[in-house]
Design an enzyme around this catalytic site. Sequence first.
Site, mmCIF file in Angstrom:
data_model
loop_
_atom_site.group_PDB
_atom_site.id
_atom_site.type_symbol
_atom_site.label_atom_id
_atom_site.label_comp_id
_atom_site.label_asym_id
_atom_site.label_seq_id
_atom_site.Cartn_x
_atom_site.Cartn_y
_atom_site.Cartn_z
ATOM 1 N N GLU A 58 -29.113 13.707 -26.018
ATOM 2 C CA GLU A 58 -29.757 12.426 -26.334
ATOM 3 C C GLU A 58 -31.162 12.664 -26.867
ATOM 4 O OE1 GLU A 58 -28.856 8.930 -23.774
ATOM 5 O OE2 GLU A 58 -28.713 10.495 -22.261
ATOM 6 N N ARG B 152 -31.198 -16.001 -8.685
ATOM 7 C CA ARG B 152 -31.780 -16.013 -7.333
ATOM 8 C C ARG B 152 -32.466 -17.344 -7.040
ATOM 9 N NH1 ARG B 152 -34.148 -10.711 -5.833
ATOM 10 N NH2 ARG B 152 -32.330 -9.403 -5.485
ATOM 11 N N LYS C 274 -15.352 3.577 -25.430
ATOM 12 C CA LYS C 274 -15.573 4.107 -26.779
ATOM 13 C C LYS C 274 -14.226 4.439 -27.433
ATOM 14 C CE LYS C 274 -19.973 6.272 -25.433
ATOM 15 N NZ LYS C 274 -21.091 5.910 -26.265
ATOM 16 N N HIS D 96 -18.788 3.186 -19.170
ATOM 17 C CA HIS D 96 -18.755 2.670 -20.547
ATOM 18 C C HIS D 96 -18.239 3.707 -21.551
ATOM 19 C CE1 HIS D 96 -22.734 4.602 -21.156
ATOM 20 N NE2 HIS D 96 -22.449 4.526 -22.428
ATOM 21 N N HIS E 269 -19.681 10.069 -17.016
ATOM 22 C CA HIS E 269 -19.344 10.142 -18.443
ATOM 23 C C HIS E 269 -18.734 11.491 -18.860
ATOM 24 C CE1 HIS E 269 -21.492 6.520 -18.300
ATOM 25 N NE2 HIS E 269 -22.699 6.958 -18.568
HETATM 26 C C1 BG6 Z 1 -25.984 5.719 -19.201
HETATM 27 C C2 BG6 Z 1 -27.092 6.554 -18.613
HETATM 28 O O1 BG6 Z 1 -24.954 5.564 -18.268
HETATM 29 O O2 BG6 Z 1 -25.491 6.375 -20.364
HETATM 30 C C3 BG6 Z 1 -28.206 6.716 -19.632
HETATM 31 O O3 BG6 Z 1 -27.605 5.934 -17.437
HETATM 32 C C4 BG6 Z 1 -27.661 7.310 -20.905
HETATM 33 O O4 BG6 Z 1 -29.248 7.542 -19.111
HETATM 34 C C5 BG6 Z 1 -26.441 6.529 -21.397
HETATM 35 O O5 BG6 Z 1 -28.676 7.261 -21.876
HETATM 36 C C6 BG6 Z 1 -25.781 7.289 -22.540
HETATM 37 O O6 BG6 Z 1 -24.797 6.483 -23.135
HETATM 38 P P1 BG6 Z 1 -24.403 6.676 -24.664
HETATM 39 O O7 BG6 Z 1 -23.275 5.721 -24.862
HETATM 40 O O8 BG6 Z 1 -25.628 6.348 -25.469
HETATM 41 O O9 BG6 Z 1 -24.023 8.110 -24.825
#
Ligand code: BG6
Length: 503
Positions: free
Chosen positions: A229, A53, A195, A191, A253
Site C-alpha cells: 500500500e 446515539r 473484489k 471486503h 485479507h
Molecule cells: C483494511 C485495513 O481492512 O484494508 C486497511 O484495515 C487497509 O489498513 C485496507 O488499508 C486495504 O484494502 P484494499 O482494498 O485497499 O487493499
Amino acid sequence: MANGHAQRKPDSCCFVLFGVTGDLTHRLVMPSLYNLAAANLLPERFCVVGVVRRGMSNETLRESLMEGVRKFATRAVDDAIANRLLECVTAIEADASEPGSFDRMKERLEKLEAARDTGGNRLFYLATPPNAFAPIARQLGRVGLVHQDENGPWRKLIVEKPFGTDLASAKALNDELLSILNEHQIYRIDHYLGKETVQNILVLRFANGMFEPIWNRHHIDHVQIAVDEKLGVGHRGSFYDQTGALRDMVPNHLFQLLSLIAMEPPAKFDAHTVRSEKAEVLAAIQVPNEDEALRNSVRGQYGQGRIGDEIVPAYDATEDVRPDSTTETYAALKLTIDNWRWAGVPFYLRTGKALGLKRTEVAIKFRQAPFAMFECTPVDGLAENYLVIGIEPTEGITLQFNSKVPGPTINISGVEMKFRYKDYFNAEPSTGYETLLYDCMISDNILFQRADGVEAGWRAVEPFLKAWKQAGGKGLEKYPAGSEGPSGAAELLRRDGRSWRKL
Ligand code: BG6
C-alpha cells in the site's frame, strides 16, 4: 455470488445500520446501497434504519448520507434513484450502554416494518468499532430482534472486521455471537471477498481443466501474496498502533487469498462445502515454534520519506501513535502448508504501508524447465514461469513464459500473455461491497467467513504475534516511506534462492 441465477431481487427487508454516522457507512455502505438501487437490485419493499446515539432528525441523517452517496457511489448519481433510497431512511435512537433504548428501538422498528410492509425480514449491520459488536448483539438478542423461527422471517447480523485481536478474543466473540444467533445468521465481512478478481480465483481454478493438474508441489515452486500500500496510517493512529500490519491484514485479507489459492477443489459450490475447504487449508498451515516464527518473518516500520510529491512523516511521529512504538507497518512471512498438495511449497506473504507502489497480487511461480536444451540460454537465464493474479491496480491474469526471439538462431526471451478485465467485460465500477450486501440479502454466505475459518486464521498467525511481542523492538527494521520496504523481506526469499516478483 449467486451460482448462475439471473440476479433476482432480494426479499423485502429492513436494513438496520449501527454506525450510520461513521466513515464506513459514508464511504462504502450507503454508496453501495445506491449502486444496488441503480442496478435495480434492492428489495421491492425496503427500509433503512440508521441507529443514532442521540436524537437526529431523518432530514439531517439523510442529508449526510446523501453526501457520501454523491462522493463515493461509483455509478453516476441519478437524483430520482438516490432520493427514493434516502426516503427509505429513518433515524432511530439506541445505545448499547442503555439497554432500555433497545426496547424502545424494537417498538419503533416493528411499527416501521408494519408501515413499510417489509415482512419482518431484518438485517443488522454492525459498522461500528469492534468493542461494540458483542454489546449490540447482546441487546438485540435480549429484546428478541434477531430471533428467527424455522419458517419465519429471516434475521441476520453482518459483522465488520476486525473480528478479534487474537485467537482467544476471536473465539470469545464467536462464542458470544453463537449464543445469540445461529451460524447461518452471522455474516462476517471481509471486503477482499467482494473484489471481482478475488472471486475469480475460484472460477480460474475450478472452471478450467488445465490448471488443476499442475496446481501442486510437483509443478509449483512457491506462491507469493503481496499487498503493498502507498497510504500511510493517516488518521487511524490509535487503532493502528494497537493493531499493526499483521493483525490488520494477514489473518483476514491475505488469508482469504491464500485459502482460495490453496484449498482443495470443493465438491459443490455451496457455502458449507466451500467454507469447509477454506477452513481446512488454513488449519493445515504449519504452526512454527518461537525461533522458527522469528526466522520465517520480517517486520518493519516506516520512517519519514517521500511518496510522489508528498513528504510522509515517520510512523512514530504520526498523530495518536506512541513515539516509542514498536508496532509493525510492514510484515512478511514464510508459511508452509502441511498437506499432500503443498508439502515443501513455501507461501511468502507480505503487506506494508507507505510503500512506493500500490500493488495487490498473487504470483504462482512454477518450477523451471529441468535442463538446458537451448545452448544460448542456460536454465537460470530463462524467464521465470509465473501465473499472476492481479487484484490492484490492474485487475487481470498474466502468464509469464519464454518465447523464441525471431531470427535465424535460437534466442530466448521472457514474454507475457495478459488478460485484463476491462478488455473483455464492460462492468460498472463498484465499491466491492455491493455483491456482499446483495448476497447477504439473498441469504448466500459463500463470501462470508465462518467461525472455524476465522479461528484457523488467528491460530496460524498467533506464533508470530507472540514471538514479536517477546522480541519487542529487536528485529523491527526501519524503512523509508516510499521505498520497497525493509531489506529483510528480500532476504527472506534470497536465502531460499528466490526473489519477489518485480513489477
Ligand atoms: C483494511 C485495513 O481492512 O484494508 C486497511 O484495515 C487497509 O489498513 C485496507 O488499508 C486495504 O484494502 P484494499 O482494498 O485497499 O487493499
